[in-house]
Design a protein around this motif. Structure first.
Motif, mmCIF file in Angstrom:
data_model
loop_
_atom_site.group_PDB
_atom_site.id
_atom_site.type_symbol
_atom_site.label_atom_id
_atom_site.label_comp_id
_atom_site.label_asym_id
_atom_site.label_seq_id
_atom_site.Cartn_x
_atom_site.Cartn_y
_atom_site.Cartn_z
ATOM 1 N N TRP A 114 0.841 -1.202 0.000
ATOM 2 C CA TRP A 114 0.000 0.000 0.000
ATOM 3 C C TRP A 114 0.875 1.251 0.000
ATOM 4 C CZ3 TRP A 114 -4.668 -0.428 -1.476
ATOM 5 C CH2 TRP A 114 -5.585 0.607 -1.310
ATOM 6 N N PRO A 115 0.523 2.270 -0.795
ATOM 7 C CA PRO A 115 1.338 3.496 -0.836
ATOM 8 C C PRO A 115 1.440 4.160 0.539
ATOM 9 C CG PRO A 115 -0.153 3.406 -2.717
ATOM 10 C CD PRO A 115 -0.568 2.299 -1.787
ATOM 11 N N ALA A 116 2.666 4.501 0.921
ATOM 12 C CA ALA A 116 2.913 5.098 2.232
ATOM 13 C C ALA A 116 3.476 6.508 2.129
ATOM 14 C CB ALA A 116 3.880 4.226 3.033
ATOM 15 N N LEU A 117 4.092 6.839 1.002
ATOM 16 C CA LEU A 117 4.648 8.172 0.764
ATOM 17 C C LEU A 117 4.388 8.515 -0.689
ATOM 18 C CD1 LEU A 117 8.152 9.537 1.765
ATOM 19 C CD2 LEU A 117 7.441 9.591 -0.628
ATOM 20 N N GLY A 118 3.980 9.748 -0.938
ATOM 21 C CA GLY A 118 3.732 10.166 -2.306
ATOM 22 C C GLY A 118 4.135 11.604 -2.537
ATOM 23 N N TYR A 130 2.222 16.485 -1.676
ATOM 24 C CA TYR A 130 2.916 15.376 -1.031
ATOM 25 C C TYR A 130 2.187 14.935 0.231
ATOM 26 C CZ TYR A 130 4.904 19.124 1.905
ATOM 27 O OH TYR A 130 5.061 20.205 2.732
ATOM 28 N N ALA A 131 2.481 13.700 0.645
ATOM 29 C CA ALA A 131 1.882 13.145 1.859
ATOM 30 C C ALA A 131 2.691 11.945 2.304
ATOM 31 C CB ALA A 131 0.432 12.728 1.623
ATOM 32 N N THR A 132 2.686 11.699 3.611
ATOM 33 C CA THR A 132 3.133 10.434 4.169
ATOM 34 C C THR A 132 1.990 9.890 5.014
ATOM 35 O OG1 THR A 132 4.161 11.565 6.060
ATOM 36 C CG2 THR A 132 5.582 11.006 4.195
ATOM 37 N N ARG A 133 1.886 8.582 5.044
ATOM 38 C CA ARG A 133 0.748 7.943 5.708
ATOM 39 C C ARG A 133 0.649 8.367 7.172
ATOM 40 N NH1 ARG A 133 1.223 2.119 4.348
ATOM 41 N NH2 ARG A 133 2.919 2.217 5.870
ATOM 42 N N GLY A 134 -0.545 8.849 7.525
ATOM 43 C CA GLY A 134 -0.817 9.234 8.894
ATOM 44 C C GLY A 134 -0.448 10.651 9.269
ATOM 45 N N HIS A 135 0.064 11.434 8.299
ATOM 46 C CA HIS A 135 0.546 12.783 8.635
ATOM 47 C C HIS A 135 -0.055 13.879 7.761
ATOM 48 C CE1 HIS A 135 3.615 10.175 10.508
ATOM 49 N NE2 HIS A 135 3.668 11.144 11.419
ATOM 50 N N GLY A 136 -1.134 13.608 7.059
ATOM 51 C CA GLY A 136 -1.803 14.636 6.291
ATOM 52 C C GLY A 136 -1.216 14.830 4.907
ATOM 53 N N HIS A 220 -2.266 8.272 -4.530
ATOM 54 C CA HIS A 220 -3.178 7.501 -3.678
ATOM 55 C C HIS A 220 -3.035 7.916 -2.217
ATOM 56 C CE1 HIS A 220 -5.454 3.440 -3.697
ATOM 57 N NE2 HIS A 220 -5.861 4.188 -2.694
ATOM 58 N N VAL A 221 -1.803 7.998 -1.744
ATOM 59 C CA VAL A 221 -1.607 8.387 -0.350
ATOM 60 C C VAL A 221 -1.966 9.854 -0.147
ATOM 61 C CG1 VAL A 221 0.875 8.856 -0.647
ATOM 62 C CG2 VAL A 221 -0.020 8.302 1.613
ATOM 63 N N ILE A 222 -1.740 10.694 -1.153
ATOM 64 C CA ILE A 222 -2.116 12.104 -1.045
ATOM 65 C C ILE A 222 -3.625 12.250 -0.909
ATOM 66 C CG2 ILE A 222 -2.134 14.323 -2.268
ATOM 67 C CD1 ILE A 222 0.559 13.450 -3.555
ATOM 68 N N VAL A 223 -4.377 11.563 -1.767
ATOM 69 C CA VAL A 223 -5.845 11.626 -1.725
ATOM 70 C C VAL A 223 -6.362 11.094 -0.389
ATOM 71 C CG1 VAL A 223 -7.961 10.667 -2.713
ATOM 72 C CG2 VAL A 223 -6.185 11.579 -4.218
ATOM 73 N N GLU A 224 -5.837 9.970 0.064
ATOM 74 C CA GLU A 224 -6.334 9.390 1.312
ATOM 75 C C GLU A 224 -6.010 10.282 2.510
ATOM 76 O OE1 GLU A 224 -5.426 5.261 1.867
ATOM 77 O OE2 GLU A 224 -7.116 4.748 0.549
ATOM 78 N N GLU A 225 -4.825 10.860 2.537
ATOM 79 C CA GLU A 225 -4.478 11.738 3.649
ATOM 80 C C GLU A 225 -5.270 13.046 3.610
ATOM 81 O OE1 GLU A 225 -2.505 11.305 6.387
ATOM 82 O OE2 GLU A 225 -2.566 9.206 5.760
ATOM 83 N N ALA A 226 -5.816 13.388 2.434
ATOM 84 C CA ALA A 226 -6.686 14.571 2.319
ATOM 85 C C ALA A 226 -8.134 14.243 2.643
ATOM 86 C CB ALA A 226 -6.590 15.158 0.913
ATOM 87 N N GLY A 227 -8.442 12.965 2.891
ATOM 88 C CA GLY A 227 -9.796 12.573 3.275
ATOM 89 C C GLY A 227 -10.586 11.859 2.210
ATOM 90 N N GLY A 228 -9.978 11.563 1.057
ATOM 91 C CA GLY A 228 -10.696 10.901 -0.029
ATOM 92 C C GLY A 228 -10.271 9.457 -0.206
ATOM 93 N N LYS A 229 -10.663 8.876 -1.337
ATOM 94 C CA LYS A 229 -10.315 7.498 -1.660
ATOM 95 C C LYS A 229 -10.143 7.357 -3.167
ATOM 96 C CE LYS A 229 -12.433 4.929 2.174
ATOM 97 N NZ LYS A 229 -11.139 4.407 2.661
ATOM 98 N N ILE A 230 -9.372 6.344 -3.563
ATOM 99 C CA ILE A 230 -9.319 5.917 -4.954
ATOM 100 C C ILE A 230 -9.812 4.483 -5.000
ATOM 101 C CG2 ILE A 230 -7.905 5.573 -7.000
ATOM 102 C CD1 ILE A 230 -6.001 7.664 -6.063
ATOM 103 N N LEU A 231 -10.859 4.252 -5.796
ATOM 104 C CA LEU A 231 -11.513 2.948 -5.879
ATOM 105 C C LEU A 231 -11.617 2.528 -7.331
ATOM 106 C CD1 LEU A 231 -14.460 3.778 -3.437
ATOM 107 C CD2 LEU A 231 -12.364 2.515 -2.858
ATOM 108 N N ASP A 232 -11.735 1.219 -7.554
ATOM 109 C CA ASP A 232 -11.946 0.789 -8.935
ATOM 110 C C ASP A 232 -13.387 1.047 -9.336
ATOM 111 O OD1 ASP A 232 -13.601 -1.358 -8.142
ATOM 112 O OD2 ASP A 232 -12.030 -2.861 -8.351
ATOM 113 N N SER A 233 -13.740 0.691 -10.556
ATOM 114 C CA SER A 233 -15.054 1.055 -11.086
ATOM 115 C C SER A 233 -16.192 0.242 -10.489
ATOM 116 C CB SER A 233 -15.062 0.902 -12.614
ATOM 117 O OG SER A 233 -14.692 -0.406 -12.987
#
Length: 276
Positions: A114-118, A130-136, A220-233
């Motif tokens: 799973w992406p942890a840094l982006g 940019y983002a790292t998992r758990g830090h926004g 992926h990690v940027i979107v998730e740390e911003a409060g969103g998600k990336i999902l398949d169709s």
């Protein structure tokens, strides 16, 4: 702690690669050819790839790298890697060639699948996401740094949907479940459109057509740390390093996760085999 120590050097690597892309873009001093899948590649992609590989080999010599522009190690050899770099030295090659300026450098670190840094760098605007998992998640333009969050969509207002400059609009319209009107925001580069969702300028981004895991890893990690998600169709999570080709299914980048997205966007059956 490990991720925080990597972040600044990775941002610097993205900037260095982006500066080379921008110089070649402005000068027009590059050549283009077609890859086996008929997608374009330029000497600028390859130059940026060399810069990033050199930077990462000095920074973390023991961590392997998967790049769109390098030889892909067979699945049997890489599927048990505990961590690896996943890079796209230029996301938006078609935009580079078409002279829109909408191209970006994408660097991700994937840990335990799973992406942890982006890090995403947009040379034209001199912007880092940019983002790292758990830090926004953050947006840096020159020396101004702001934390970013997805938009909180207000009921009854028009959806803001990020779309490609170079794909027909009608297939996107056909995916809407309701007659609700939407505003469409056109931008090049898969990762930059995803960043529009992360920073709240779009509510979602619908991606139809071929992409690779390097197109989604960093964002992926940027979107998730911003409060969103990336999902398949089918509104299921994406996966990483589980397929021979690293090809993504169609996917959707969503902002506010509490919205009833299956009531707004039609699901599409997607290929979910582990190997292709």
């Amino acid at each position: 702690m490990f991720l925080s120590k990597l972040l600044e050097p990775v941002k610097a690597a993205a900037r260095e690669a982006g500066a080379t892309l921008w110089q070649m873009y402005q000068s027009g001093d590059f050549q283009q050819q077609q890859k086996a899948d008929q997608s374009p590649v330029t000497t600028a992609d390859l130059a940026a790839n060399r810069i990033i590989l050199n930077c990462l080999s000095e920074l973390t010599p023991d961590i392997p790298v998967i790049s769109e522009e390098s030889y892909l190690v067979p699945l049997a050899q890489r599927q048990d890697w505990p961590r690896y770099w996943l890079i796209d030295p230029m996301d938006g090659t078609q935009e580079f060639v078409a002279r829109s300026g909408d191209f970006a450098v994408s660097i991700a670190l994937v840990e335990r699948g799973w992406p942890a840094l982006g890090v995403i760098y947009w040379p034209k605007e001199d912007v880092l996401y940019y983002a790292t998992r758990g830090h926004g998640a953050f947006k840096q333009q020159r020396n101004l740094i702001n934390r970013i969050k997805v938009n909180q969509h207000q009921a009854g207002t028009r959806l803001k949907i990020a779309i490609s400059r170079r794909q027909p609009l009608q297939p996107i319209i056909d995916l809407l479940q309701t007659e609700q009107a939407a505003d469409y925001i056109a931008l090049g580069s898969c990762s930059l459109k995803s960043c529009l969702v992360a920073e709240g300028k779009a509510d979602c981004y619908l991606r139809l057509g071929p992409t690779g895991e390097w197109d989604t890893g960093a964002v992926h990690v940027i979107v998730e740390e911003a409060g969103g998600k990336i999902l398949d169709s089918e509104f299921m999570p994406l996966s990483y390093n589980q397929r021979d080709t690293l090809a993504n299914p169609d996917f959707i980048v969503i902002g506010q996760t509490s919205l009833a997205w299956p009531e707004l966007i039609k699901a599409r059956r997607t290929e979910r085999q582990l190997t292709t």
